[in-house]
Design a protein around this motif. Structure first.
Motif, PDB file in Angstrom:
ATOM      1  N   SER A 169       0.819  -1.253   0.039  1.00  0.00           N
ATOM      2  CA  SER A 169      -0.040  -0.104  -0.073  1.00  0.00           C
ATOM      3  C   SER A 169       0.762   1.082   0.049  1.00  0.00           C
ATOM      4  O   SER A 169       2.132   1.124  -0.431  1.00  0.00           O
ATOM      5  CB  SER A 169      -0.840   0.028   1.037  1.00  0.00           C
ATOM      6  N   CYS A 187       2.328  -4.678   3.881  1.00  0.00           N
ATOM      7  CA  CYS A 187       1.235  -4.929   5.029  1.00  0.00           C
ATOM      8  C   CYS A 187       1.245  -6.373   5.742  1.00  0.00           C
ATOM      9  O   CYS A 187       0.965  -7.344   5.101  1.00  0.00           O
ATOM     10  CB  CYS A 187      -0.162  -4.855   4.257  1.00  0.00           C
ATOM     11  N   PHE A 191      -1.338  -5.605  10.211  1.00  0.00           N
ATOM     12  CA  PHE A 191      -1.214  -4.224   9.997  1.00  0.00           C
ATOM     13  C   PHE A 191      -2.135  -3.198  10.257  1.00  0.00           C
ATOM     14  O   PHE A 191      -2.151  -2.031  10.468  1.00  0.00           O
ATOM     15  CB  PHE A 191      -0.960  -3.893   8.323  1.00  0.00           C
ATOM     16  N   LYS A 192      -3.542  -3.955  10.541  1.00  0.00           N
ATOM     17  CA  LYS A 192      -4.442  -3.005  10.994  1.00  0.00           C
ATOM     18  C   LYS A 192      -4.605  -2.351  12.350  1.00  0.00           C
ATOM     19  O   LYS A 192      -4.750  -1.426  12.500  1.00  0.00           O
ATOM     20  CB  LYS A 192      -5.854  -3.902  10.898  1.00  0.00           C
ATOM     21  N   MET A 196       2.059  -0.469   8.930  1.00  0.00           N
ATOM     22  CA  MET A 196       2.476  -0.980   7.847  1.00  0.00           C
ATOM     23  C   MET A 196       4.155  -0.849   7.988  1.00  0.00           C
ATOM     24  O   MET A 196       4.672   0.020   8.789  1.00  0.00           O
ATOM     25  CB  MET A 196       2.153  -0.337   6.587  1.00  0.00           C
TER      26      MET A 196
END
Length: 259
Positions: A169, A187, A191-192, A196
């Motif tokens: 991303s 990612c 990663f949420k 990242m």
């Protein structure tokens, strides 16, 4: 029978065999000598003059033959240096953005490195969701540690590989080193919640520490991966699009600069 000089009056004295001391009959001084059975010959008396017998040093033991003309005891080191690889495949199972085939990509790359390029199995670090070791799950922290391991102790002649198959991303560029204002990212599985991995960090971790003569091959199968290593040079492939929608890649001459 050996002749030695008195340590006090220098009168020649006859030393009995293997004696280590003798008393002078004139000045009564005691002269100590080394063990004549092991020491080099002492002075000899001839024609009222003393002459030193030539000392013959003991011969050194014969040196063991060098193995230069014999078969080596072990295989010589590889002329291509040491080999090491980090392979990361993330499928993001049960997530709305789940990917198919990333773990299979990682397994295929591992097979290729071992069977085609002769990488030792112990020199390949796999990070996928199928691993039983908690440190080999492709989380952000584990990927970071794996990248540091990849270049740790790297020397000239080493061959390193970093393969990543997963999501990529972009995010806003905070240090203003990107022309388009965005950093490219990888990612990880978490990663949420953990964020990242930015291209600046990847460059600082596995590109800048490389010594002269070491080689790094990075295969990044992800979106926005063209500049994810933040290299100073970029090669763009030109494409022709025909009326029927088919795309044809044209192989252009590429100049590779090695520093």
């Amino acid at each position: 029978m050996w002749l030695v000089n008195c340590s006090n009056c220098q009168t020649p004295l006859r030393l009995p065999p293997c004696a280590t001391s003798i008393r002078c009959s004139i000045c009564r001084a005691i002269t100590y000598v080394a063990d004549p059975c092991r020491a080099p010959p002492a002075r000899t008396y001839s024609c009222n003059k003393y002459s030193a017998a030539p000392y013959q040093p003991p011969r050194p033991p014969a040196a063991a033959p060098l193995p230069y003309n014999h078969a080596p005891l072990s295989p010589p080191p590889s002329p291509y240096g040491r080999k090491r690889a980090v392979i990361c495949g993330i499928s993001y199972r049960n997530a709305p953005y789940e990917l198919k085939g990333c773990i299979n990509d990682a397994k295929c790359m591992r097979y290729l490195l071992i069977n085609r390029f002769k990488f030792p199995e112990s020199s390949i670090l796999m990070l996928t969701e199928e691993e039983n070791d908690a440190y080999r799950i492709p989380t952000k922290q584990n990927i970071r540690m794996a990248l540091h391991w990849l270049v740790q102790g790297c020397q000239s002649g080493d061959s390193l590989v970093f393969h990543y198959s997963g999501h990529g991303s972009q995010q806003m560029d905070n240090d203003r080193d990107e022309i388009d204002g965005y950093d490219e990212t990888l990612c990880p599985l978490d990663f949420k919640t953990q964020g990242m991995i930015v291209d600046d960090e990847i460059n600082a971790t596995i590109v800048r520490p490389l010594p002269h003569g070491a080689k790094l091959h990075a295969i990044i199968d992800a979106c926005n991966s063209g500049t994810v290593l933040d290299l100073p040079f970029l090669c763009r492939m030109h494409r022709l699009v025909f009326d029927d929608g088919w795309e044809c890649n044209i192989k252009m001459p590429i100049t590779i600069l090695i520093f």
